[in-house]
Design a protein around this motif. Structure first.
Motif, PDB file in Angstrom:
ATOM      1  N   TYR A 194       0.812  -1.217   0.000  1.00 21.73           N
ATOM      2  CA  TYR A 194       0.000   0.000   0.000  1.00 21.73           C
ATOM      3  C   TYR A 194       0.851   1.275   0.000  1.00 21.73           C
ATOM      4  O   TYR A 194       0.304   2.369  -0.088  1.00 21.73           O
ATOM      5  N   PHE A 195       2.163   1.133   0.131  1.00 23.36           N
ATOM      6  CA  PHE A 195       3.046   2.299   0.228  1.00 23.36           C
ATOM      7  C   PHE A 195       4.146   2.256  -0.819  1.00 23.36           C
ATOM      8  O   PHE A 195       4.560   1.188  -1.255  1.00 23.36           O
ATOM      9  N   ASN A 196       4.632   3.444  -1.158  1.00 21.07           N
ATOM     10  CA  ASN A 196       5.845   3.577  -1.944  1.00 21.07           C
ATOM     11  C   ASN A 196       6.990   3.482  -0.942  1.00 21.07           C
ATOM     12  O   ASN A 196       7.047   4.272   0.006  1.00 21.07           O
ATOM     13  N   GLU A 197       7.890   2.547  -1.137  1.00 19.87           N
ATOM     14  CA  GLU A 197       8.952   2.319  -0.153  1.00 19.87           C
ATOM     15  C   GLU A 197       9.779   3.576   0.114  1.00 19.87           C
ATOM     16  O   GLU A 197      10.190   3.832   1.242  1.00 19.87           O
ATOM     17  N   ILE A 198       9.979   4.386  -0.901  1.00 18.57           N
ATOM     18  CA  ILE A 198      10.806   5.591  -0.752  1.00 18.57           C
ATOM     19  C   ILE A 198      10.122   6.624   0.139  1.00 18.57           C
ATOM     20  O   ILE A 198      10.786   7.332   0.891  1.00 18.57           O
ATOM     21  N   THR A 199       8.795   6.710   0.070  1.00 20.46           N
ATOM     22  CA  THR A 199       8.072   7.724   0.850  1.00 20.46           C
ATOM     23  C   THR A 199       7.236   7.111   1.973  1.00 20.46           C
ATOM     24  O   THR A 199       6.348   7.770   2.513  1.00 20.46           O
ATOM     25  N   ALA A 200       7.522   5.871   2.318  1.00 22.87           N
ATOM     26  CA  ALA A 200       6.756   5.179   3.371  1.00 22.87           C
ATOM     27  C   ALA A 200       6.841   5.948   4.688  1.00 22.87           C
ATOM     28  O   ALA A 200       7.821   6.639   4.961  1.00 22.87           O
ATOM     29  N   PRO A 201       5.793   5.833   5.519  1.00 22.04           N
ATOM     30  CA  PRO A 201       5.768   6.577   6.786  1.00 22.04           C
ATOM     31  C   PRO A 201       6.676   5.960   7.852  1.00 22.04           C
ATOM     32  O   PRO A 201       7.148   4.827   7.712  1.00 22.04           O
ATOM     33  N   ALA A 202       6.868   6.715   8.915  1.00 21.26           N
ATOM     34  CA  ALA A 202       7.485   6.161  10.118  1.00 21.26           C
ATOM     35  C   ALA A 202       6.508   5.129  10.681  1.00 21.26           C
ATOM     36  O   ALA A 202       5.302   5.200  10.423  1.00 21.26           O
ATOM     37  N   ARG A 203       7.023   4.174  11.450  1.00 20.09           N
ATOM     38  CA  ARG A 203       6.140   3.107  11.910  1.00 20.09           C
ATOM     39  C   ARG A 203       6.740   2.381  13.110  1.00 20.09           C
ATOM     40  O   ARG A 203       7.947   2.327  13.280  1.00 20.09           O
ATOM     41  N   GLU A 204       5.836   1.812  13.908  1.00 14.51           N
ATOM     42  CA  GLU A 204       6.258   0.830  14.891  1.00 14.51           C
ATOM     43  C   GLU A 204       5.330  -0.365  14.766  1.00 14.51           C
ATOM     44  O   GLU A 204       4.213  -0.250  14.259  1.00 14.51           O
TER      45      GLU A 204
END
Length: 126
Positions: A95-105
């Motif tokens: 669901y995300f573009n790896e380059i612009t993926a969000p921060a996450r835990e």
């Protein structure tokens, strides 16, 4: 000013909360579990289909607010079993573009609502 977002394309809240709330251009999407909003049934065939339904629910809420996954800046993943991490991560990543993926835990918790395997919440900018 605080704005509430609700869509019939994601599960209705079952308590004193909203699907999403924005304030000062930041959208806070409540944790989503794998409920199909069309049927009200849980999607629990396997962890991949469960995660996919969670992401579809988040996507519907984002769209209601005029956003997409590109707007997401932070995600929180809660797993009932960390052994599911690789499978959840594979679906989540789609669901995300790896380059612009969000921060996450991603954390394992002792129990999730309705005994589901995964719950995900996100924060996005509008």
């Amino acid at each position: 000013m605080k704005k509430i977002y609700q869509t019939v394309n994601a599960p209705a809240p079952v308590g004193p909360y909203n699907q999403a709330v924005s304030v000062h251009g930041i959208l806070y999407v409540s944790g989503q579990i794998a409920i199909d909003p069309k049927t009200g049934e849980f999607v629990t065939d396997n962890i991949q289909s469960e995660t996919n339904q969670v992401m579809k629910n988040i996507q519907a809420i984002l769209l209601e607010a005029g956003a997409t996954f590109e707007n997401v800046v932070k995600a929180s993943i809660f797993l009932a079993n960390m052994d599911d991490f690789a499978d959840v991560n594979k679906v989540y990543a789609s669901y995300f573009n790896e380059i612009t993926a969000p921060a996450r835990e991603c954390v394992e918790v002792s129990k999730l609502p309705k005994n589901v395997s995964v719950e995900i919440s996100v924060i996005a900018h509008l």
